[in-house]
Design a protein around this motif. Sequence first.
Motif, PDB file in Angstrom:
ATOM      1  N   GLY A  20     -11.251   0.473 -13.334  1.00 38.91           N
ATOM      2  CA  GLY A  20     -12.357  -0.454 -13.184  1.00 38.91           C
ATOM      3  C   GLY A  20     -11.994  -1.766 -12.496  1.00 38.91           C
ATOM      4  O   GLY A  20     -12.864  -2.575 -12.228  1.00 38.91           O
ATOM      5  N   ARG A  21     -10.726  -2.000 -12.209  1.00 39.26           N
ATOM      6  CA  ARG A  21     -10.306  -3.244 -11.551  1.00 39.26           C
ATOM      7  C   ARG A  21     -10.032  -2.982 -10.087  1.00 39.26           C
ATOM      8  O   ARG A  21      -9.640  -1.897  -9.708  1.00 39.26           O
ATOM      9  CB  ARG A  21      -9.059  -3.805 -12.227  1.00 39.26           C
ATOM     10  N   ARG A  22     -10.214  -4.005  -9.309  1.00 40.65           N
ATOM     11  CA  ARG A  22      -9.937  -3.924  -7.877  1.00 40.65           C
ATOM     12  C   ARG A  22      -8.906  -4.971  -7.524  1.00 40.65           C
ATOM     13  O   ARG A  22      -8.698  -5.919  -8.261  1.00 40.65           O
ATOM     14  CB  ARG A  22     -11.208  -4.167  -7.086  1.00 40.65           C
ATOM     15  N   TYR A  23      -8.286  -4.788  -6.369  1.00 40.19           N
ATOM     16  CA  TYR A  23      -7.367  -5.808  -5.890  1.00 40.19           C
ATOM     17  C   TYR A  23      -8.161  -7.072  -5.564  1.00 40.19           C
ATOM     18  O   TYR A  23      -9.289  -7.010  -5.085  1.00 40.19           O
ATOM     19  CB  TYR A  23      -6.632  -5.329  -4.632  1.00 40.19           C
ATOM     20  N   GLU A  24      -7.559  -8.199  -5.795  1.00 43.90           N
ATOM     21  CA  GLU A  24      -8.165  -9.496  -5.471  1.00 43.90           C
ATOM     22  C   GLU A  24      -7.740  -9.863  -4.053  1.00 43.90           C
ATOM     23  O   GLU A  24      -6.847 -10.681  -3.851  1.00 43.90           O
ATOM     24  CB  GLU A  24      -7.709 -10.560  -6.482  1.00 43.90           C
TER      25      GLU A  24
ATOM     26  N   VAL B  62      -2.850  -5.142   5.027  1.00 45.38           N
ATOM     27  CA  VAL B  62      -3.845  -5.434   6.071  1.00 45.38           C
ATOM     28  C   VAL B  62      -3.220  -6.288   7.168  1.00 45.38           C
ATOM     29  O   VAL B  62      -3.452  -6.054   8.357  1.00 45.38           O
ATOM     30  CB  VAL B  62      -5.100  -6.113   5.476  1.00 45.38           C
ATOM     31  N   ASP B  63      -2.402  -7.264   6.787  1.00 39.84           N
ATOM     32  CA  ASP B  63      -1.717  -8.095   7.790  1.00 39.84           C
ATOM     33  C   ASP B  63      -0.833  -7.248   8.698  1.00 39.84           C
ATOM     34  O   ASP B  63      -0.790  -7.456   9.910  1.00 39.84           O
ATOM     35  CB  ASP B  63      -0.872  -9.183   7.128  1.00 39.84           C
ATOM     36  N   HIS B  64      -0.120  -6.283   8.128  1.00 44.65           N
ATOM     37  CA  HIS B  64       0.764  -5.425   8.929  1.00 44.65           C
ATOM     38  C   HIS B  64      -0.042  -4.492   9.832  1.00 44.65           C
ATOM     39  O   HIS B  64       0.321  -4.274  10.989  1.00 44.65           O
ATOM     40  CB  HIS B  64       1.700  -4.621   8.034  1.00 44.65           C
TER      41      HIS B  64
ATOM     42  N   THR C  27      -3.947 -15.058  -2.144  1.00 42.07           N
ATOM     43  CA  THR C  27      -2.808 -14.981  -1.231  1.00 42.07           C
ATOM     44  C   THR C  27      -1.691 -14.076  -1.733  1.00 42.07           C
ATOM     45  O   THR C  27      -0.903 -13.586  -0.928  1.00 42.07           O
ATOM     46  CB  THR C  27      -2.223 -16.379  -0.962  1.00 42.07           C
ATOM     47  N   ASP C  28      -1.608 -13.823  -3.037  1.00 46.12           N
ATOM     48  CA  ASP C  28      -0.530 -12.983  -3.551  1.00 46.12           C
ATOM     49  C   ASP C  28      -0.936 -11.522  -3.736  1.00 46.12           C
ATOM     50  O   ASP C  28      -0.197 -10.738  -4.316  1.00 46.12           O
ATOM     51  CB  ASP C  28       0.021 -13.557  -4.862  1.00 46.12           C
ATOM     52  N   CYS C  29      -2.077 -11.130  -3.210  1.00 46.21           N
ATOM     53  CA  CYS C  29      -2.549  -9.751  -3.339  1.00 46.21           C
ATOM     54  C   CYS C  29      -1.745  -8.835  -2.398  1.00 46.21           C
ATOM     55  O   CYS C  29      -1.668  -9.092  -1.194  1.00 46.21           O
ATOM     56  CB  CYS C  29      -4.030  -9.663  -3.000  1.00 46.21           C
TER      57      CYS C  29
END
Length: 123
Positions: free
Chosen positions: A13-17, A29-31, A21-23
């Motif tokens: 039920g949780r998603r990445y935040e 995604v940056d890479h 900045t520490d996600c």
Amino acid sequence: MKEGAQLRRAEAGRRYEVFHTDCPARDVVDHVTSRWGVWVLISLRSNDLRFYELRDSIQGVSEKMLAQTLRALVRDGLVRREVEPTTPPQVTYGLTEFGQDIGESLTDLLDRVTRRLPPPTAG
């Protein structure tokens, strides 16, 4: 070996935040969206390539930047690196299932962009 960010499951039920900045998802995604990450993933969509084949397929990338980009994408679990025990060793790069999925989306994006651009002019 550290798992790629995509392998670390969020609790039920949780998603990445992703806006924090520490996600870890932000790093992936940056890479992927780095200057060369997009082109590496698109280049590897159709077949596995050796380092120099990959470099030759992406005009303008230096060996240093390609090596850095590949290391990041391997670490993220998007690209697999296979070393053949020959002299000298032959290294082949290909997409993982996760990389194939992302590469497909990037190819779709590129297709959409090129469909909207005016036709190239001769000369």
